[in-house]
Design a protein around this motif. Sequence first.
Motif, mmCIF file in Angstrom:
data_model
loop_
_atom_site.group_PDB
_atom_site.id
_atom_site.type_symbol
_atom_site.label_atom_id
_atom_site.label_comp_id
_atom_site.label_asym_id
_atom_site.label_seq_id
_atom_site.Cartn_x
_atom_site.Cartn_y
_atom_site.Cartn_z
ATOM 1 N N GLU A 1 1.003 -1.180 0.079
ATOM 2 C CA GLU A 1 -0.078 -0.021 -0.054
ATOM 3 C C GLU A 1 1.100 1.400 -0.140
ATOM 4 N N LEU A 2 1.988 1.251 0.733
ATOM 5 C CA LEU A 2 2.786 2.264 0.724
ATOM 6 C C LEU A 2 3.547 2.483 -0.527
ATOM 7 N N VAL A 3 3.883 1.497 -1.235
ATOM 8 C CA VAL A 3 4.654 1.602 -2.432
ATOM 9 C C VAL A 3 3.321 2.157 -3.472
ATOM 10 N N SER A 4 1.963 1.688 -3.458
ATOM 11 C CA SER A 4 1.223 2.007 -4.373
ATOM 12 C C SER A 4 0.861 3.775 -4.171
ATOM 13 N N LYS A 5 1.108 4.105 -3.220
ATOM 14 C CA LYS A 5 0.568 5.693 -2.665
ATOM 15 C C LYS A 5 1.868 6.707 -3.130
ATOM 16 N N GLN A 6 3.102 6.241 -3.629
ATOM 17 C CA GLN A 6 4.132 6.952 -4.022
ATOM 18 C C GLN A 6 3.815 7.154 -5.409
ATOM 19 N N ARG A 7 3.912 8.352 -5.564
ATOM 20 C CA ARG A 7 3.667 8.825 -7.176
ATOM 21 C C ARG A 7 4.931 8.904 -8.136
ATOM 22 N N THR A 8 6.109 8.740 -7.460
ATOM 23 C CA THR A 8 7.143 8.628 -8.642
ATOM 24 C C THR A 8 7.836 7.192 -8.476
ATOM 25 N N LYS A 9 8.515 6.680 -9.432
ATOM 26 C CA LYS A 9 9.185 5.640 -9.717
ATOM 27 C C LYS A 9 10.176 5.411 -8.524
ATOM 28 N N GLU A 10 10.921 6.702 -8.399
ATOM 29 C CA GLU A 10 11.943 6.662 -7.341
ATOM 30 C C GLU A 10 11.604 6.334 -6.250
ATOM 31 N N LYS A 11 10.426 6.773 -5.550
ATOM 32 C CA LYS A 11 9.790 6.559 -4.479
ATOM 33 C C LYS A 11 9.290 5.335 -4.072
ATOM 34 N N LYS A 12 8.787 4.655 -5.167
ATOM 35 C CA LYS A 12 8.181 3.223 -5.120
ATOM 36 C C LYS A 12 9.567 2.404 -5.018
ATOM 37 N N ILE A 13 10.777 2.878 -5.513
ATOM 38 C CA ILE A 13 11.798 2.064 -5.339
ATOM 39 C C ILE A 13 12.577 2.132 -4.053
ATOM 40 N N GLU A 14 12.745 3.310 -3.564
ATOM 41 C CA GLU A 14 12.831 3.429 -2.177
ATOM 42 C C GLU A 14 12.135 2.712 -1.317
#
Length: 185
Positions: free
Chosen positions: A27-40
Amino acid sequence: MTTTKMKKTEQQLPKLQPNPFQHEILELVSKQRTKEKKIEVLREYRNDALVSILIWNFDDSIRSSLPEGPVPYSSVQDQTSGNDTLSNTIDKQLNNPQVIDSYSNGQRTSLRREAGIFYNFIEGGNNDISKIRRETMFINLLEGLHPLEAEILILTKDKQLASKYKISLPIISEAYPDIQWGGRS
């Protein structure tokens, strides 16, 4: 007239509690708007269960040895009113705060604890158990999981994780470059 540039401030990722449920991570990954944040997020909360689920779901060379679609389920309470599917039962549990609290208080199991048995549910993982035994093991596992973790496993067996969570193979591949994709069958 002067214009001022607004600086974008680097927002910190919300912190999850230690050893979060896999649904909390996704869910936290899904909430991220950028690819970089999802990866983080994926890198910060990497664990064996998450990696196993992502490989099972996104690696085309892995095939589930479980039937596709809703998981049949009948509990004692449901037997008088007719059979239901586990998917419908999970949906009902998600609307019951008492059920959710019992999982968060450690009274049940988690995908993190059960990741070691996932091999039983993929082709070539454990050929020594019967189809009935495999399906019974899967249902028993789902019954012991938090409803949202059970939902993840149901989506994963059908390779449908991306239908609920905003995650893709390119993002996972960049977050986890050590994973070898393909050639597992």
